[in-house]
Design an enzyme around this catalytic site. Structure first.
Site, PDB file in Angstrom:
ATOM      1  N   GLU A 165       1.498  -4.348  10.344  1.00 39.16           N
ATOM      2  CA  GLU A 165       2.581  -4.937  11.121  1.00 39.16           C
ATOM      3  C   GLU A 165       2.900  -4.181  12.395  1.00 39.16           C
ATOM      4  O   GLU A 165       3.656  -4.663  13.236  1.00 39.16           O
ATOM      5  CB  GLU A 165       3.854  -5.092  10.276  1.00 39.16           C
ATOM      6  CG  GLU A 165       4.504  -3.804   9.830  1.00 39.16           C
ATOM      7  CD  GLU A 165       3.906  -3.239   8.570  1.00 39.16           C
ATOM      8  OE1 GLU A 165       4.559  -3.291   7.537  1.00 39.16           O
ATOM      9  OE2 GLU A 165       2.770  -2.713   8.620  1.00 39.16           O
TER      10      GLU A 165
ATOM     11  N   ASP B 177       3.580  -2.894   4.945  1.00 39.29           N
ATOM     12  CA  ASP B 177       4.326  -1.908   4.156  1.00 39.29           C
ATOM     13  C   ASP B 177       4.496  -2.352   2.697  1.00 39.29           C
ATOM     14  O   ASP B 177       4.445  -3.542   2.382  1.00 39.29           O
ATOM     15  CB  ASP B 177       5.693  -1.639   4.782  1.00 39.29           C
ATOM     16  CG  ASP B 177       5.583  -0.863   6.084  1.00 39.29           C
ATOM     17  OD1 ASP B 177       4.513  -0.269   6.333  1.00 39.29           O
ATOM     18  OD2 ASP B 177       6.555  -0.858   6.859  1.00 39.29           O
TER      19      ASP B 177
ATOM     20  N   ASP C 109       7.086  -2.411   0.683  1.00 40.47           N
ATOM     21  CA  ASP C 109       8.342  -2.943   0.155  1.00 40.47           C
ATOM     22  C   ASP C 109       8.368  -4.467   0.244  1.00 40.47           C
ATOM     23  O   ASP C 109       7.385  -5.109   0.607  1.00 40.47           O
ATOM     24  CB  ASP C 109       9.532  -2.319   0.893  1.00 40.47           C
ATOM     25  CG  ASP C 109       9.458  -2.546   2.402  1.00 40.47           C
ATOM     26  OD1 ASP C 109       8.582  -3.311   2.856  1.00 40.47           O
ATOM     27  OD2 ASP C 109      10.275  -1.955   3.130  1.00 40.47           O
TER      28      ASP C 109
ATOM     29  N   GLU D  17       9.917  -6.441   2.304  1.00 38.96           N
ATOM     30  CA  GLU D  17       9.738  -6.941   3.666  1.00 38.96           C
ATOM     31  C   GLU D  17       8.255  -6.973   4.020  1.00 38.96           C
ATOM     32  O   GLU D  17       7.764  -7.930   4.622  1.00 38.96           O
ATOM     33  CB  GLU D  17      10.505  -6.052   4.649  1.00 38.96           C
ATOM     34  CG  GLU D  17      10.768  -6.658   6.004  1.00 38.96           C
ATOM     35  CD  GLU D  17      11.830  -7.753   5.973  1.00 38.96           C
ATOM     36  OE1 GLU D  17      11.790  -8.616   6.861  1.00 38.96           O
ATOM     37  OE2 GLU D  17      12.672  -7.744   5.055  1.00 38.96           O
TER      38      GLU D  17
ATOM     39  N   TYR E  50       5.997   6.882   3.084  1.00 42.44           N
ATOM     40  CA  TYR E  50       6.834   5.737   3.443  1.00 42.44           C
ATOM     41  C   TYR E  50       8.305   6.084   3.307  1.00 42.44           C
ATOM     42  O   TYR E  50       8.729   6.687   2.326  1.00 42.44           O
ATOM     43  CB  TYR E  50       6.499   4.540   2.548  1.00 42.44           C
ATOM     44  CG  TYR E  50       7.079   3.253   3.056  1.00 42.44           C
ATOM     45  CD1 TYR E  50       6.851   2.834   4.364  1.00 42.44           C
ATOM     46  CD2 TYR E  50       7.858   2.443   2.239  1.00 42.44           C
ATOM     47  CE1 TYR E  50       7.379   1.658   4.841  1.00 42.44           C
ATOM     48  CE2 TYR E  50       8.389   1.251   2.709  1.00 42.44           C
ATOM     49  CZ  TYR E  50       8.146   0.871   4.004  1.00 42.44           C
ATOM     50  OH  TYR E  50       8.680  -0.313   4.478  1.00 42.44           O
TER      51      TYR E  50
ATOM     52  N   ARG F  26      11.135   4.110   3.386  1.00 44.57           N
ATOM     53  CA  ARG F  26      12.129   3.237   2.739  1.00 44.57           C
ATOM     54  C   ARG F  26      11.883   3.278   1.234  1.00 44.57           C
ATOM     55  O   ARG F  26      11.068   2.541   0.708  1.00 44.57           O
ATOM     56  CB  ARG F  26      12.032   1.804   3.285  1.00 44.57           C
ATOM     57  CG  ARG F  26      12.441   1.709   4.741  1.00 44.57           C
ATOM     58  CD  ARG F  26      12.484   0.280   5.255  1.00 44.57           C
ATOM     59  NE  ARG F  26      12.830   0.254   6.668  1.00 44.57           N
ATOM     60  CZ  ARG F  26      11.948   0.271   7.654  1.00 44.57           C
ATOM     61  NH1 ARG F  26      10.658   0.318   7.379  1.00 44.57           N
ATOM     62  NH2 ARG F  26      12.341   0.251   8.913  1.00 44.57           N
TER      63      ARG F  26
ATOM     64  N   HIS G 209       7.544   4.020  -6.778  1.00 47.00           N
ATOM     65  CA  HIS G 209       7.415   4.518  -5.412  1.00 47.00           C
ATOM     66  C   HIS G 209       7.505   6.039  -5.396  1.00 47.00           C
ATOM     67  O   HIS G 209       7.609   6.692  -6.428  1.00 47.00           O
ATOM     68  CB  HIS G 209       8.497   3.894  -4.531  1.00 47.00           C
ATOM     69  CG  HIS G 209       8.299   2.431  -4.303  1.00 47.00           C
ATOM     70  ND1 HIS G 209       9.179   1.664  -3.587  1.00 47.00           N
ATOM     71  CD2 HIS G 209       7.313   1.590  -4.708  1.00 47.00           C
ATOM     72  CE1 HIS G 209       8.744   0.420  -3.548  1.00 47.00           C
ATOM     73  NE2 HIS G 209       7.630   0.352  -4.224  1.00 47.00           N
TER      74      HIS G 209
END
Length: 739
Positions: free
Chosen positions: A7, A80, A82, A84, A293, A295, A340
């Protein structure tokens, strides 16, 4: 050819370094599809299916990706990890209309060669549970925003917005401000005895009055000066003896590695970064392959990192600073995803100094914080020797206490220094006599709770379970951008006039939408959708039906004049002579002619909290001072106008001429000559981010500071020094000198 789509262009650039010529890495530049801007885009009469469109800005890139996808042997969606990221991957799959059989989805916690190669070995399908959770959040937010915002426009003021999480955040800030305003300080006193051993007068023992008649004194135990005077009078002639000595060893554990919320909190407290700045900088560090990462709400660390950290500590810091076995942490965050990983450096051996020349100064500071915290989490406890000396003032029933501590073994503090104040007390024996040097009595007043900083707001949002790691920073950014909140001189979050009105309206008439527990409950439902335990449509339906019905009723029930009461003023309209009234708009209070609609004259009011007469007087003074000012572009007279951030000069020929000029008097001149242009003066100004200091020659000179300059220059680099809570420091980000 194998096509990998991520992205971000920075992420694409980093991945290119790790993969060979068989791979072509391209960026989607974020979402390739989204809900339409000018319509709801959701089937509220049916199953709440969203209608997605291709934004104009994405069409050219989408065409390029389609052409590459048709030529590719395999297509890897590497957005990513997550929700999103999963949604972006799904939107790519749908928009590109590519064959599922030649398409795979990979995820990784860090952008390193090993992580990429391992991920490429096991591609999977799109996880629609995660996609549906993201869609549900997006739809919920769209329903609230698109239905409640127009209601606010009609009943309060144009341009306002409401949001499922943002409005709850504003409510927290408004309620804290009301606590501050309602707070009544209480007086209390403390008494300190400064004592010494007769043979060692240089070492003072500072002891605080702790007990009277065997009872511990509370914070408000001594309520006034009369009480303090009486106690000190009795103590002045007393004899002091050591009543008891207690020595013990204290062990201090390192904090766990960072998760999103704790990173935002620590970066705000220690580095002064806003939540938005922190996430922006962390995103860059992640995309360059330096950290994992960012988040996340998990405290896990990979076995690879744990081994690397142990080897690094043994080889670089010393054997005694490495643990025999790794230390593991268990998260307490609601709905944490334990699969995670915590935020950590991708390589334990990559010390911050090794990156100093490769990244900018703010990235360096954040990386250093992340590296120190992760490495320190795998180091031994710090060991402190604590000493407590209780001192009796005989014949007075008063007992004092002195506390001291020294660091016996620094442990993790070697890497992650914390404020562990050392105070060594002289060696004493029980019943040993001490001499009184003097008694200090000091008046104090209880303080109200402080305004929320970014760190404080993130902490309370996390405590209530409102929002998730990816939403904290955007929420704070949104409420400041939309003028519900301003930053004060300490960068704390203060509500604007309009915030009170909107929150009171929502609490009275839409309590469910703005309820802390209900908002947190919706977050739990989103987690259950992501886990496959709930379907997303029923969650939306259960929320929307009662919300929509209530909203329709409120259109008829609520009168705008009841929400937006008008205040009288002594001001007269300078166009028709009618009395001016005080109204509240999106950007605060303003004067409006009472003869509306026959006369539509309005005038701004400078500042907050003063009455209209005082504000209008200031405007009058400015009008008198600048009555002969001429526009330097068209020659028409300049007029005093009042905007969101106070008075300014604007051409009276508007809209034909749109020339405006800042008024430095409004900003508060510091008297300091701008070191950049050598012509202007540094003046105080306001923006939506809070108070700042800048050259009054803007836009010709754009020199600015986020803290008040002292007028003195840094001895190391010659930049201006600025005031901070800790004292004066250099304004140059690359210097770091403090006084």
């Amino acid at each position: 050819m194998n096509l990998i789509i991520v992205e971000s262009p920075t992420k694409a650039k980093t991945i290119t370094k790790f993969l060979g010529p068989d791979y072509k890495i391209e960026s989607s530049f974020g979402h390739i599809r989204d809900l339409p801007k000018k319509e709801m885009g959701i089937d509220v009469e049916g199953s709440f299916e969203p209608k997605y469109v291709i934004p104009d800005a994405a069409k050219k890139n989408l065409k390029k990706l389609k052409e590459l996808a048709q030529k590719a042997d395999t297509i890897i969606l590497a957005t990513d990890e997550d929700r999103e990221g999963e949604a972006i991957a799904w939107h790519l799959l749908e928009a590109l209309k590519i064959n599922n059989k030649k398409t795979g989805r990979i995820v990784f916690h860090e952008i390193t060669k090993d992580a990429l190669e391992n991920a490429l070995k096991s591609p999977r399908e799109i996880d629609m549970r995660l996609v549906n959770a993201q869609q549900a959040r997006r739809i919920l937010d769209r329903l609230v925003g698109y239905e409640l915002s127009p209601f606010l426009w009609k009943k309060v003021a144009r341009g306002l917005s409401a949001g499922r999480v943002q409005s709850v955040a504003v409510r927290l800030i408004v309620e804290r401000e009301r606590e501050i305003k309602a707070f009544k300080p209480e007086e209390y006193w403390t008494i300190t005895a400064n004592l010494f051993k007769p043979k060692d007068k240089e070492k003072i023992i500072e002891a605080r009055l702790n007990k009277i008649e065997g009872k511990t004194i509370g914070k408000l135990g001594i309520k006034n000066k009369a009480e303090a005077d009486k106690i000190t009078k009795d103590l002045a002639s007393a004899e002091y003896f050591v009543a008891q000595i207690e020595k013990k060893e204290k062990k201090k554990n390192p904090l766990p590695p960072f998760i999103t919320s704790t990173l935002q909190q620590s970066a705000n407290r220690m580095l002064g970064f806003s939540a938005k700045q922190t996430m922006m900088l962390a995103q860059r560090l992640y995309e360059q392959g330096y950290i994992t990462y960012m988040r996340t709400d998990s405290l896990n660390l990979s076995e690879k990192f744990l081994k690397e950290a142990k080897v690094y500590l043994k080889n670089t810091v010393g054997d005694k600073y490495a643990l025999a076995k790794p230390r593991y942490y268990k998260t307490k965050s609601k709905g944490a995803q334990e699969a995670h990983e915590a935020i950590r450096p991708t390589e334990a051996v990559r010390e911050p100094e090794k990156l100093k020349e490769k990244i900018d100064s703010r990235q360096y500071k954040l990386y250093k914080l992340i590296w120190q915290r992760a490495i320190a989490s795998q180091m031994p406890q710090a060991i402190l020797d604590s000493t407590v000396i209780d001192i009796s003032a005989r014949d007075t029933a008063c007992e004092f206490r002195a506390n001291g501590q020294i660091i016996q073994f620094d442990g993790y503090l070697k890497i992650y220094p914390e404020k562990s104040k050392e105070l060594e007390l002289p060696e004493c024996r029980k019943n040993e006599k001490l001499e009184l040097k003097n008694l200090d009595k000091e008046e104090h007043f209880t303080k109200p709770p402080g305004r929320y900083s970014d760190a404080g707001l993130v902490k309370i949002l996390e405590k209530f379970g409102i929002g998730r790691p990816s939403t904290y920073a955007p929420t704070i950014s949104t409420i400041t951008d939309r003028n519900y909140v301003n930053r004060d001189e300490n960068k704390k979050l203060a509500p604007t006039d309009i915030a009170y009105i909107v929150i009171d309206l929502l609490v009275s008439h839409f309590p469910r939408v703005i309820d802390y527990e209900f908002t947190a409950h919706l977050e739990t439902d989103l987690d259950k959708i992501a886990a496959g335990e709930k379907k997303w449509q029923p969650v939306i339906k259960d929320f929307y039906k009662p919300f929509h019905e209530n909203l329709n009723n409120k259109y008829n029930e609520i009168n705008k004049k009841d929400i937006m009461p008008e205040e009288k003023s002594d001001e007269k309209c300078d166009k028709c002579g009618a009395p001016m009234i005080i109204k509240t708009g999106r950007y605060g209070k303003f004067f409006a002619c009472s003869a509306y609609p026959e006369c539509k004259n309005i005038k701004g009011m400078n500042g907050n909290g003063n009455d209209g007469a005082e504000k209008s007087e200031e405007i009058k003074k400015l009008e008198e001072k600048y009555k002969d000012e001429i526009c330097d572009k068209c020659g028409a007279p300049m007029a005093i106008k009042n905007g969101r951030y106070g008075p300014f000069l604007a051409c009276s020929a508007y809209p034909k001429c749109k020339n405006i000029k800042n008024i430095s008097e409004n900003s508060g001149s510091t008297g300091i000559t701008c070191p950049k242009c050598k012509k202007g003066k540094i003046v105080q100004k306001r923006s939506r981010r809070g108070t700042f200091y800048a050259c009054d020659q803007y836009p010709d000179c754009k020199n600015a500071y986020w803290a008040k300059p002292t007028g003195k220059k840094c001895p190391d680099c010659d930049a201006l020094m600025v005031e901070t809570k800790e004292g004066a420091k250099c304004s140059s980000k690359d210097c770091g000198y403090t006084k």
